[in-house]
Design a protein around this motif. Structure first.
Motif, mmCIF file in Angstrom:
data_model
loop_
_atom_site.group_PDB
_atom_site.id
_atom_site.type_symbol
_atom_site.label_atom_id
_atom_site.label_comp_id
_atom_site.label_asym_id
_atom_site.label_seq_id
_atom_site.Cartn_x
_atom_site.Cartn_y
_atom_site.Cartn_z
ATOM 1 N N ILE A 1 1.159 2.839 -18.499
ATOM 2 C CA ILE A 1 1.592 1.458 -18.722
ATOM 3 C C ILE A 1 2.933 1.193 -18.051
ATOM 4 N N LEU A 2 3.799 2.213 -18.009
ATOM 5 C CA LEU A 2 5.135 2.028 -17.450
ATOM 6 C C LEU A 2 5.163 2.157 -15.930
ATOM 7 N N THR A 3 4.138 2.752 -15.339
ATOM 8 C CA THR A 3 4.112 2.933 -13.888
ATOM 9 C C THR A 3 3.382 1.771 -13.208
ATOM 10 N N LEU A 4 3.247 1.878 -11.888
ATOM 11 C CA LEU A 4 2.598 0.820 -11.105
ATOM 12 C C LEU A 4 1.079 0.917 -11.108
ATOM 13 N N SER B 1 0.807 -1.215 0.000
ATOM 14 C CA SER B 1 0.000 0.000 0.000
ATOM 15 C C SER B 1 0.843 1.269 0.000
ATOM 16 N N ASP B 2 2.114 1.178 0.445
ATOM 17 C CA ASP B 2 2.957 2.370 0.468
ATOM 18 C C ASP B 2 3.626 2.656 -0.871
ATOM 19 N N LEU B 3 3.416 1.787 -1.866
ATOM 20 C CA LEU B 3 3.981 2.039 -3.200
ATOM 21 C C LEU B 3 3.067 2.984 -3.963
ATOM 22 N N PRO B 4 3.531 4.172 -4.341
ATOM 23 C CA PRO B 4 2.662 5.098 -5.074
ATOM 24 C C PRO B 4 2.393 4.602 -6.489
ATOM 25 N N PRO B 5 1.206 4.841 -7.028
ATOM 26 C CA PRO B 5 0.911 4.370 -8.396
ATOM 27 C C PRO B 5 1.680 5.103 -9.481
ATOM 28 N N THR B 6 2.274 6.245 -9.143
ATOM 29 C CA THR B 6 3.041 6.986 -10.154
ATOM 30 C C THR B 6 4.494 6.531 -10.249
ATOM 31 N N MET B 7 4.898 5.574 -9.412
ATOM 32 C CA MET B 7 6.274 5.076 -9.448
ATOM 33 C C MET B 7 6.482 4.188 -10.672
ATOM 34 N N GLN C 1 10.402 9.217 -18.489
ATOM 35 C CA GLN C 1 9.871 10.382 -17.786
ATOM 36 C C GLN C 1 9.229 11.398 -18.718
ATOM 37 N N THR C 2 9.560 11.350 -20.001
ATOM 38 C CA THR C 2 9.076 12.368 -20.947
ATOM 39 C C THR C 2 8.001 11.844 -21.884
ATOM 40 N N THR C 3 7.499 10.657 -21.670
ATOM 41 C CA THR C 3 6.468 10.111 -22.555
ATOM 42 C C THR C 3 5.112 10.709 -22.211
ATOM 43 N N ASP C 4 4.127 10.438 -23.084
ATOM 44 C CA ASP C 4 2.778 10.956 -22.835
ATOM 45 C C ASP C 4 2.112 10.188 -21.701
ATOM 46 N N ASP C 5 0.943 10.642 -21.307
ATOM 47 C CA ASP C 5 0.268 10.086 -20.127
ATOM 48 C C ASP C 5 -0.171 8.648 -20.333
ATOM 49 N N LEU C 6 -0.606 8.303 -21.531
ATOM 50 C CA LEU C 6 -1.084 6.943 -21.772
ATOM 51 C C LEU C 6 0.042 5.929 -21.655
ATOM 52 N N VAL C 7 1.190 6.243 -22.215
ATOM 53 C CA VAL C 7 2.332 5.327 -22.120
ATOM 54 C C VAL C 7 2.862 5.289 -20.684
ATOM 55 N N LYS C 8 2.817 6.438 -20.005
ATOM 56 C CA LYS C 8 3.318 6.470 -18.625
ATOM 57 C C LYS C 8 2.445 5.627 -17.705
#
Length: 263
Positions: free
Chosen positions: A108-111, A81-87, A99-106
Motif C-alpha cells: 500500500i505504501l509503495t508504487l 515506466s522507469d519508476l520501480p514498483p517497490t519505491m 521500511q520495516t512493515t509487513d508485505d501487505l502494508v508495504k
C-alpha cells in the motif's frame, strides 16, 4: 398493428426462402426454377444437395467476409515506466517505519498500488531535483521547464491512446509553446544552463524560423508568380550567356588580318 407487421415479415421471409430454394434446385437440375426478382443476392448461401432423388437440399451460411487488417499502434514508452514498483511514495519516503512493515502494508505504501497522479507527482520531483539551483528552488526557469516537460509527456501518452481528444491536444500545444519561449530566453541569457537543462531532461531544441508570415491565398498566388518570373529571367540570362560565349569563340577562331604598312 403489431400483428400485421409480424405477418408481413413472415410472408416476406417465406417468399425469400421459396425463391432461393427454386434457384438452388434449378442450379442442381432437379426441379424447374422459380422466377427471380432483380436485386436478390445469394452470396451468403451455399447449397449442398443431400438427396438429389428426393429433391431435398441443405443450406449452410457463410460468414467469411473479407476484413481489412487493423494496423497495430506502436507501443508508446511511458515516462513512468522507469519508476520501480517497490519505491515508496513521496509521503512515506522519509518515514523509517515504512521500511520495516509487513508485505501487505508495504504494497500500500509503495508504487505498486499507487495511482497515476501519485506516480506523476514523484516524476515531477525527480526532474526538478535534476535541474534546480538549490534545494529550496521551486520557481526558477529551469524548474518551470521541468514541470512543463512532465506535463507535455503526460499529454503525449494520453493522446496516443485517445487521438481525438482535441481539448488535451490544444493544452499540449500551449504547453509546448510556453516551454519553447522559456528555452529561448534561457539560451539567450545563460547558454551553459540551457545546455545542461536540455541534456538532463532529454529535450531536443529546434530553432524557430527567422520569418513568420500568415499564409493566405493571395500570398500563395503572388509567391507562385514571383517564382515563375524568376525562372523565366534566369532562363533568358542563361541564353544570353550562351550567345556571348559562342560569339567569343567565333571571334577567337577567325584569323587575324594584319594591315600592310606602306614604306
Amino acid at each position: 398493428m403489431f400483428t400485421s407487421l409480424a405477418l408481413r415479415g413472415a410472408l416476406k421471409s417465406a417468399s425469400i426462402v421459396l425463391r432461393e430454394s427454386g434457384i438452388i434446385s434449378r442450379l442442381n437440375g432437379t426441379t424447374p426454377g422459380l422466377p427471380l426478382k432483380s436485386g436478390a443476392c445469394l452470396s451468403h448461401l451455399i447449397a449442398r444437395p443431400a438427396n438429389i432423388g428426393t429433391g431435398s437440399f441443405s443450406i449452410q451460411p457463410v460468414r467469411n467476409y473479407a476484413r481489412a487488417a487493423r494496423k497495430r499502434k506502436p507501443v508508446f514508452q511511458s515516462q513512468l515506466s522507469d519508476l520501480p514498483p517497490t519505491m515508496l511514495k513521496m509521503d512515506y519516503a522519509v518515514v523509517p517505519l515504512a521500511q520495516t512493515t509487513d508485505d501487505l502494508v508495504k504494497r500500500i505504501l509503495t508504487l505498486e498500488l499507487a495511482s497515476h497522479s501519485e506516480k506523476l507527482r514523484l516524476k515531477k520531483e525527480q526532474l526538478i531535483a535534476k535541474v534546480q539551483r538549490d534545494e529550496s528552488d521551486r520557481s526558477s526557469t529551469e524548474v518551470k521547464i521541468a514541470l512543463l516537460t512532465v506535463r507535455i509527456r503526460n499529454y503525449q501518452e494520453h493522446l496516443h491512446k485517445h487521438a481525438k481528444d482535441k481539448a488535451n491536444k490544444r493544452r499540449m500545444l500551449m504547453a509546448i509553446d510556453s516551454r519553447k519561449k522559456m528555452l529561448k530566453h534561457l539560451r539567450m541569457t545563460r547558454y551553459d544552463t540551457f545546455e545542461r537543462v536540455c541534456q538532463e531532461l532529454d529535450i531536443t531544441y529546434t530553432f524557430p524560423p527567422e520569418y513568420y508570415r500568415r499564409i493566405t491565398r493571395r500570398w500563395l498566388t503572388k509567391k507562385a508568380l514571383c517564382i515563375k518570373v524568376f525562372k523565366e529571367v534566369q532562363k533568358q540570362k542563361a541564353e544570353l550567356r550562351k550567345k556571348i560565349i559562342k560569339s567569343s569563340h567565333t571571334q577567337a577562331d577567325q584569323p587575324k588580318i594584319t594591315a600592310a604598312v606602306p614604306q
